[in-house]
Design a protein around this motif. Structure first.
Motif, short mmCIF file in Angstrom:
data_model
loop_
_atom_site.label_atom_id
_atom_site.label_comp_id
_atom_site.label_asym_id
_atom_site.label_seq_id
_atom_site.Cartn_x
_atom_site.Cartn_y
_atom_site.Cartn_z
N VAL A 116 0.82 -1.15 0.20
CA VAL A 116 -0.05 -0.21 0.13
C VAL A 116 0.80 1.28 -0.09
O VAL A 116 1.86 1.33 0.70
CB VAL A 116 -0.95 0.04 1.13
N HIS A 117 0.56 2.14 -0.77
CA HIS A 117 1.36 3.50 -0.84
C HIS A 117 0.72 4.49 0.07
O HIS A 117 -0.51 4.53 0.16
CB HIS A 117 1.37 4.13 -2.25
N VAL A 118 1.50 5.10 0.61
CA VAL A 118 1.22 6.20 1.56
C VAL A 118 2.06 7.49 1.50
O VAL A 118 3.24 7.26 1.40
CB VAL A 118 0.97 5.75 2.83
N LYS A 119 1.40 8.85 1.68
CA LYS A 119 2.36 10.12 1.95
C LYS A 119 1.89 10.46 3.18
O LYS A 119 0.60 10.48 3.65
CB LYS A 119 1.97 11.00 0.87
N MET A 131 5.85 3.12 1.42
CA MET A 131 5.19 1.96 1.11
C MET A 131 5.08 0.90 2.28
O MET A 131 6.18 0.93 3.08
CB MET A 131 5.43 1.05 -0.20
N LEU A 132 3.93 0.54 2.54
CA LEU A 132 3.56 -0.56 3.45
C LEU A 132 3.66 -1.78 2.88
O LEU A 132 2.99 -2.03 2.08
CB LEU A 132 2.35 -0.21 4.56
N TYR A 133 4.24 -2.96 3.81
CA TYR A 133 4.44 -4.17 3.11
C TYR A 133 3.77 -5.14 4.05
O TYR A 133 3.88 -4.89 5.34
CB TYR A 133 5.77 -4.39 3.03
N LEU A 151 7.44 -3.30 7.20
CA LEU A 151 6.47 -4.43 7.42
C LEU A 151 5.57 -3.99 8.44
O LEU A 151 5.59 -3.34 9.50
CB LEU A 151 7.22 -5.57 7.69
N MET A 152 4.22 -4.30 7.99
CA MET A 152 3.10 -3.85 9.06
C MET A 152 2.98 -5.35 10.04
O MET A 152 3.46 -6.16 9.58
CB MET A 152 1.61 -3.81 8.25
N ASP A 153 2.40 -5.01 11.02
CA ASP A 153 2.14 -6.03 12.13
C ASP A 153 0.65 -6.52 11.46
O ASP A 153 -0.27 -5.67 11.27
CB ASP A 153 1.79 -5.50 13.33
N VAL A 154 0.53 -7.74 10.89
CA VAL A 154 -0.74 -8.48 10.30
C VAL A 154 -1.31 -9.58 11.25
O VAL A 154 -0.67 -10.65 11.49
CB VAL A 154 -0.44 -8.69 9.12
N THR A 155 -2.51 -9.53 11.20
CA THR A 155 -3.04 -10.77 11.77
C THR A 155 -4.66 -11.06 10.65
O THR A 155 -4.91 -10.03 10.17
CB THR A 155 -3.92 -10.62 13.42
#
Length: 171
Positions: A116-119, A131-133, A151-155
């Motif tokens: 996901v792209h973000v500014k 970017m978030l991965y 890297l995001m924390d993902v569940t």
């Protein structure tokens, strides 16, 4: 291995412990002047629900209230909307630097891993583009833009995915 089996809770990764959050390429699909839109789910039919949320803080951990966050991504078809603002929009962090975006899981497309792209821009400050991965994606190591610090924390649950990230700004 199916994607659900690969996604297990991951240890907290916030810029890999080395703030600030790294700058990354904007890429060719950014569009300015996005609408204020904290929910992208109505932009697409179907898709796997994804709740993105987190904080914006300074390198010494102080919250950055009212930061602007501008997101863009692909949906499950793997294409960016170049005509309108589908899966594009901005929101603001609250006074404590907390933010939340309801969206859908982005697809993997040729040459890229899921991202996901973000500014991010603090009030009156410089813009950080990054970017978030997603952790444990088999294509992460093949993507030339991939940064493990992002890297995001993902569940994962039957209701959808939950991903968090803390942006650390050098201000």
């Amino acid at each position: 291995m199916d994607i659900e089996a690969r996604l297990t809770p991951t240890p907290t990764v916030k810029c890999n412990g080395t703030p600030p959050t790294p700058e990354q390429q904007e890429g060719p699909y950014y569009k300015p002047d996005t609408p204020h839109k904290p929910n992208f789910r109505a932009d697409v039919d179907g898709g796997t629900p994804l709740l993105l949320h987190g904080s914006v803080v300074t390198s010494d951990g102080k919250p950055v209230g009212k930061a602007l966050l501008d997101f863009w991504q692909v949906g499950d078809e793997g294409e960016y909307d170049e005509e309108g603002f589908r899966l594009r929009g901005h929101l603001f962090a609250d006074d404590e630097g907390k933010w939340q975006l309801e969206t859908v899981l982005p697809a993997v497309y040729p040459g890229r891993t899921r991202h996901v792209h973000v500014k991010v821009q603090p009030p009156g400050g410089e813009v950080l583009t990054t970017m978030l991965y997603f952790p444990q994606e088999r294509r992460n190591h093949l993507d030339k833009y991939y940064r493990p610090e992002c890297l995001m924390d993902v569940t994962h649950s039957p209701e959808g995915w939950n991903a968090s990230f803390t942006f650390v700004l050098d201000i």
